[in-house]
Write an enzyme that holds these catalytic residues in place. Structure first.
Site, PDB file in Angstrom:
ATOM      1  N   SER A  61       0.842  -1.198   0.000  1.00  0.00           N
ATOM      2  CA  SER A  61       0.000   0.000   0.000  1.00  0.00           C
ATOM      3  C   SER A  61       0.874   1.244   0.000  1.00  0.00           C
ATOM      4  O   SER A  61       2.042   1.201   0.411  1.00  0.00           O
ATOM      5  CB  SER A  61      -0.880  -0.016   1.258  1.00  0.00           C
ATOM      6  OG  SER A  61      -1.455   1.236   1.513  1.00  0.00           O
TER       7      SER A  61
ATOM      8  N   TYR B  89      -0.964   0.808  11.217  1.00  0.00           N
ATOM      9  CA  TYR B  89      -1.179   0.251   9.881  1.00  0.00           C
ATOM     10  C   TYR B  89      -0.004   0.552   8.966  1.00  0.00           C
ATOM     11  O   TYR B  89       0.499  -0.328   8.256  1.00  0.00           O
ATOM     12  CB  TYR B  89      -2.472   0.809   9.283  1.00  0.00           C
ATOM     13  CG  TYR B  89      -2.839   0.150   7.966  1.00  0.00           C
ATOM     14  CD1 TYR B  89      -3.519  -1.058   7.949  1.00  0.00           C
ATOM     15  CD2 TYR B  89      -2.498   0.742   6.753  1.00  0.00           C
ATOM     16  CE1 TYR B  89      -3.847  -1.665   6.748  1.00  0.00           C
ATOM     17  CE2 TYR B  89      -2.825   0.149   5.554  1.00  0.00           C
ATOM     18  CZ  TYR B  89      -3.505  -1.061   5.551  1.00  0.00           C
ATOM     19  OH  TYR B  89      -3.815  -1.661   4.354  1.00  0.00           O
TER      20      TYR B  89
END
Length: 341
Positions: free
Chosen positions: A133, A157
């Site tokens: 990501s 995250y």
């Protein structure tokens, strides 16, 4: 993609995260191109596109978790896949903030377990794609992100993504594992049932005649890439893995047209003819980077990849999928109430 259909025909492909948004569409594409798919599934969600489409009946299923190394090792040795797509992960930023342990277990431990199982599974594992990501870059002083930037996530995250990418690179540079990393921005498309995400949540709210919730102040900037373009990117990255300048590398995939959350919601509002419904802007987001978008020139130059769906086309296809899905769910709900089931 040139020679793509012939490339995947009869190849054995192991997919983690096969019930997720991208995993479901990736499995669909691989099956259409003649691949023999083995799917690692933790939880069988009956609403997943993989199950609803019937594709689950066409794949070999391994039930288990990434955190269970023995399951991964057994799956690879039993099925001897040629290619591995590692998509399974905890994917919600808010959930990672609330439960960092689960986030690190799934996204970090799960990644090195999968890579170690592949290392021990040599020589039949010939190519591995790890889905990452833009969050792996963390906060940058200048944008867009380019692949030469350091990976310096700060919140749970982001840190998990930074760690997983560094571990993946280590397995290539230390052990010669044939692996590459795919970094995308926000992925949207039919089949995403995480209603806290902006695209499915907004579409469902407008479909119900309700105000869509915007957790930020609406000015946050992101890339939005349609799921079928993401699948094309992953497949192309796998096909090109044996070419110079690909293995061990990270690649950004982006339409390179960033926009704010408000701009995205207003596009959906127009396409669904819902301008009369006001937005519920709460400005309560935590652990989120304000602006993130990617430069995809490396993917263009080395992989000859460009996205095929403009935003409006992707949103139309996505809205059509959710309308059909929500209509079906509404009918089922009404039937259950009429019959008292």
């Amino acid at each position: 993609m040139e020679n793509l259909v012939n490339f995947w025909r009869d190849r054995r492909v192991f997919v983690t995260g096969a019930t997720g948004l991208v995993g479901s569409w990736l499995v669909k594409a691989l099956l259409a191109q003649g691949a023999q798919v083995i799917a690692l599934i933790r939880d069988a969600d009956p609403q997943s596109e993989l199950l609803r489409s019937g594709d689950l009946r066409r794949v070999a299923v391994v039930n288990g978790r990434l955190e269970d190394f023995a399951t991964l090792e057994r799956a690879l040795h039993d099925h001897e896949p040629d290619t591995v797509f590692h998509l399974a992960a905890q994917t919600i930023v808010g959930a990672a903030h609330r439960n960092p342990l689960e986030n690190f277990e799934s996204n970090v431990r799960g990644t090195y377990h999968l890579l170690e199982a592949c290392r021990r599974g040599q020589p039949f594992v010939q190519r591995i794609v790890v889905a990452s990501s833009d969050k792996a870059y963390g906060t940058a002083e200048t944008l867009p992100y380019v692949e030469t930037m350091p990976l310096r996530g700060q919140h749970p995250y982001e840190v998990a993504k930074s760690c997983a990418d560094l571990i993946t690179a280590a397995y290539h540079h230390t052990y010669g594992l044939p692996v590459a990393i795919a970094r995308c921005g926000n992925i949207y498309g039919g089949g995403d049932l995480n209603w806290s995400r902006i695209v499915p949540g907004t579409i469902r709210a407008f479909w119900r005649g309700e105000r869509p919730v915007i957790r930020s102040d609406g000015t946050y900037v992101r890339d939005y890439l349609y799921v079928e373009d993401v699948v094309d990117a992953y497949l192309r990255l796998a096909v090109y893995l044996d070419r110079p300048g690909v293995a061990g590398e990270g690649f950004n995939f982006s339409p390179e047209r960033p926009l704010t959350v408000l701009e995205l919601v207003e596009r959906i509002q127009d396409l669904m003819d819902c301008r009369h419904i006001p937005l519920d802007i709460r400005n309560t987001a935590v652990g989120e980077i304000h602006s993130q978008y990617l430069d995809a020139s490396k993917a263009r130059e080395r992989l000859h990849w460009t996205p095929r769906r403009p935003l409006e086309d992707g949103l139309r296809a996505t809205i059509a999928w959710y309308r059909a899905f929500l209509d079906e769910q509404d009918r089922l709900w009404k039937d259950r109430n009429l019959t008292g089931a």
